[in-house]
Design an enzyme around this catalytic site. Structure first.
Site, PDB file in Angstrom:
ATOM      1  N   LYS A   1      -1.298  28.655 -73.812  1.00 29.24           N
ATOM      2  CA  LYS A   1       0.145  28.922 -73.817  1.00 29.24           C
ATOM      3  C   LYS A   1       0.427  30.275 -74.455  1.00 29.24           C
ATOM      4  CE  LYS A   1       1.614  24.554 -72.763  1.00 29.24           C
ATOM      5  NZ  LYS A   1       2.658  23.875 -72.096  1.00 29.24           N
TER       6      LYS A   1
ATOM      7  N   LYS B   1      -5.789  23.034 -62.689  1.00 28.68           N
ATOM      8  CA  LYS B   1      -5.570  21.589 -62.842  1.00 28.68           C
ATOM      9  C   LYS B   1      -4.297  21.138 -62.105  1.00 28.68           C
ATOM     10  CE  LYS B   1      -3.682  19.437 -66.434  1.00 28.68           C
ATOM     11  NZ  LYS B   1      -3.342  18.780 -67.685  1.00 28.68           N
TER      12      LYS B   1
ATOM     13  N   LYS C   1       1.776  18.206 -63.770  1.00 27.40           N
ATOM     14  CA  LYS C   1       3.177  17.794 -63.608  1.00 27.40           C
ATOM     15  C   LYS C   1       4.094  18.992 -63.501  1.00 27.40           C
ATOM     16  CE  LYS C   1       3.033  13.959 -66.829  1.00 27.40           C
ATOM     17  NZ  LYS C   1       2.562  14.242 -68.184  1.00 27.40           N
TER      18      LYS C   1
HETATM   19  P1  ATP Z   1       1.302  18.758 -68.102  1.00 21.53           P
HETATM   20  O1  ATP Z   1       1.021  18.924 -66.660  1.00 21.53           O
HETATM   21  O2  ATP Z   1       2.757  18.749 -68.440  1.00 21.53           O
HETATM   22  O3  ATP Z   1       0.438  19.607 -68.986  1.00 21.53           O
HETATM   23  P2  ATP Z   1      -0.458  16.540 -68.218  1.00 21.53           P
HETATM   24  O4  ATP Z   1      -0.257  15.644 -67.042  1.00 21.53           O
HETATM   25  O5  ATP Z   1      -1.629  17.432 -68.264  1.00 21.53           O
HETATM   26  O6  ATP Z   1       0.898  17.292 -68.453  1.00 21.53           O
HETATM   27  P3  ATP Z   1      -0.359  14.248 -69.922  1.00 21.53           P
HETATM   28  O7  ATP Z   1       0.674  13.629 -69.113  1.00 21.53           O
HETATM   29  O8  ATP Z   1      -0.134  14.051 -71.348  1.00 21.53           O
HETATM   30  O9  ATP Z   1      -0.544  15.773 -69.596  1.00 21.53           O
HETATM   31  O10 ATP Z   1      -1.773  13.690 -69.518  1.00 21.53           O
HETATM   32  C1  ATP Z   1      -2.016  12.329 -69.611  1.00 21.53           C
HETATM   33  C2  ATP Z   1      -3.443  12.035 -69.286  1.00 21.53           C
HETATM   34  O11 ATP Z   1      -3.709  12.405 -67.926  1.00 21.53           O
HETATM   35  C3  ATP Z   1      -4.440  12.814 -70.138  1.00 21.53           C
HETATM   36  O12 ATP Z   1      -5.513  11.978 -70.480  1.00 21.53           O
HETATM   37  C4  ATP Z   1      -4.890  13.915 -69.237  1.00 21.53           C
HETATM   38  O13 ATP Z   1      -6.184  14.361 -69.555  1.00 21.53           O
HETATM   39  C5  ATP Z   1      -4.851  13.236 -67.875  1.00 21.53           C
HETATM   40  N1  ATP Z   1      -4.652  14.226 -66.813  1.00 21.53           N
HETATM   41  C6  ATP Z   1      -3.588  15.033 -66.645  1.00 21.53           C
HETATM   42  N2  ATP Z   1      -3.734  15.824 -65.553  1.00 21.53           N
HETATM   43  C7  ATP Z   1      -4.950  15.497 -65.031  1.00 21.53           C
HETATM   44  C8  ATP Z   1      -5.699  15.958 -63.898  1.00 21.53           C
HETATM   45  N3  ATP Z   1      -5.231  16.910 -63.107  1.00 21.53           N
HETATM   46  N4  ATP Z   1      -6.894  15.384 -63.650  1.00 21.53           N
HETATM   47  C9  ATP Z   1      -7.385  14.419 -64.453  1.00 21.53           C
HETATM   48  N5  ATP Z   1      -6.739  13.938 -65.540  1.00 21.53           N
HETATM   49  C10 ATP Z   1      -5.536  14.458 -65.829  1.00 21.53           C
END
Ligand code: ATP
Ligand code: LTN
Length: 329
Positions: A111, A193, A196
């Protein structure tokens, strides 16, 4: 029975990445572990959220937990902010964390590198609060996607530091990162990745995407010119990502899928991936619609918070006595 704990932030609509990397594993594990799953609504406000959207995302996230198969009879499901002991332990663990450790956290560094404006102090100390989430419950295992492993490792270091400084107090947790599906990539930029917070929305499948929309996203996924369905993350990141998605949802090993699509075109392969994804989404969405206005969410959260609070409170009292800030018996 060993204890397991994890959380997801309601920063937006839950994605297929969240499902594959985290949620579906929680569901799998709930039969064999004492499972604690919460919505990290404190972690989520380390970045500004529109209150109206946040309320909706939060309710949807809980409904989706249930729709994906988390069972309140087997798992303790709760909201992070309902257990104030967690935040208080978070402060005490912030006082056990060194700034150097927080400076090394990749999520924070990313960030900073993006020079995002107005990064909050909350985002900086986020990993110490996450450690408190885990240590308050003496979790043995923490199932997370790849990006969260470093944070769980910090929780381990803090547990060990505290145990050595005072006396054995916390279980030292282990991160559990699945072999397949721990990092689902964006469909449009398969080196990033699936997230969201994807601005275009095209690279990310949301669990509540309409089925034709999800199908279109898969059919439009970026591939390559090699015209061969094989797992090669370096030269074929798009195809490899689709293989991981398909394999983790269907259970079919990646090699078997590759063999099945030998000599076949990407169009046919993508259609098969879309079928598997859409089947999964349809099942989740059917359950979600039954749950969302059924009134069961409040009860699940209340029961979950009561169970969780009891455990976290006992742990917090123990910690405060060891540190010396609580002198009553
Ligand atoms: P943001 O996109 O806002 O950073 P995020 O989806 O990465 O959010 P969280 O919602 O807190 O973050 O993630 C919840 C869980 O989902 C965590 O264990 C994270 O590692 C997993 N996760 C999130 N995105 C992925 C992905 N693309 N592939 C696999 N696991 C994921
Ligand atoms: N930081 C995590 C969410 C989270 C979490 C936790 C995960 C908060 N507290 C404790 C596991 C255990 C994330 O962004 N995915």
């Amino acid at each position: 029975m060993k204890r397991m704990l994890s959380g997801i932030k309601p920063t937006g609509q839950l994605t297929l990445g969240n499902y594959i990397g985290a949620l579906r594993n929680f569901v799998k594990y709930q039969d064999d572990y004492e499972m604690f799953v919460f919505i990290a609504n404190l972690h989520c406000v380390t970045v500004y959220q529109d209150p109206k959207e946040l309320r909706k995302n939060l309710k949807d996230a809980i409904a989706l937990y249930l729709a994906c198969g988390l069972d309140p009879e087997k798992s303790t499901i709760f909201l992070q902010s309902d257990v104030m002991e967690q935040a208080q332990l978070g402060f005490l663990l912030t006082c056990t964390t060194y700034m150097g450790e927080l400076n090394r956290m990749t999520q924070f560094k990313d960030k900073l590198a993006k020079q995002e404006k107005n990064i909050t102090a909350g985002l900086y100390v986020y990993p110490s609060l996450m450690a408190a989430d885990i240590l308050a419950y003496d979790a043995d295992y923490v199932p997370v996607g790849d990006d969260q492993k470093q944070h769980v490792e910090l929780a381990r270091d803090l547990a060990e530091r505290f145990n050595n400084r005072y006396s054995p107090t916390f279980t030292v947790p282990e991160p559990l990162v699945a072999k397949v599906g721990a990092r689902i990539m964006s469909l449009t930029e398969p080196t990033k990745k699936m997230s969201k917070s994807d601005e275009t929305n095209k690279g990310c499948i949301y669990l509540l995407d309409e089925i034709p929309v999800a199908r279109k996203k898969i059919m439009g996924a970026v591939t390559d010119m090699l015209a061969k369905v094989q797992y090669d993350k370096v030269n074929q990141p798009g195809i490899s990502n689709l293989l991981e998605i398909m394999s983790s949802l269907s259970g079919e090993p990646i090699e078997d899928i590759c063999a099945r699509f030998e000599g076949k075109g990407y169009g046919e392969f993508k259609k098969a991936v879309a079928d598997v994804v859409c089947d999964t989404l349809q099942q989740i969405q059917d359950r979600y619609h039954e749950i969302i206005n059924s009134g069961q969410i409040d009860k699940v959260l209340e029961d979950g918070a009561n169970k969780a609070r009891y455990i976290a409170h006992k742990k917090l009292m123990k910690v405060q006595k060891k540190i010396g800030i609580e002198i009553r018996k």
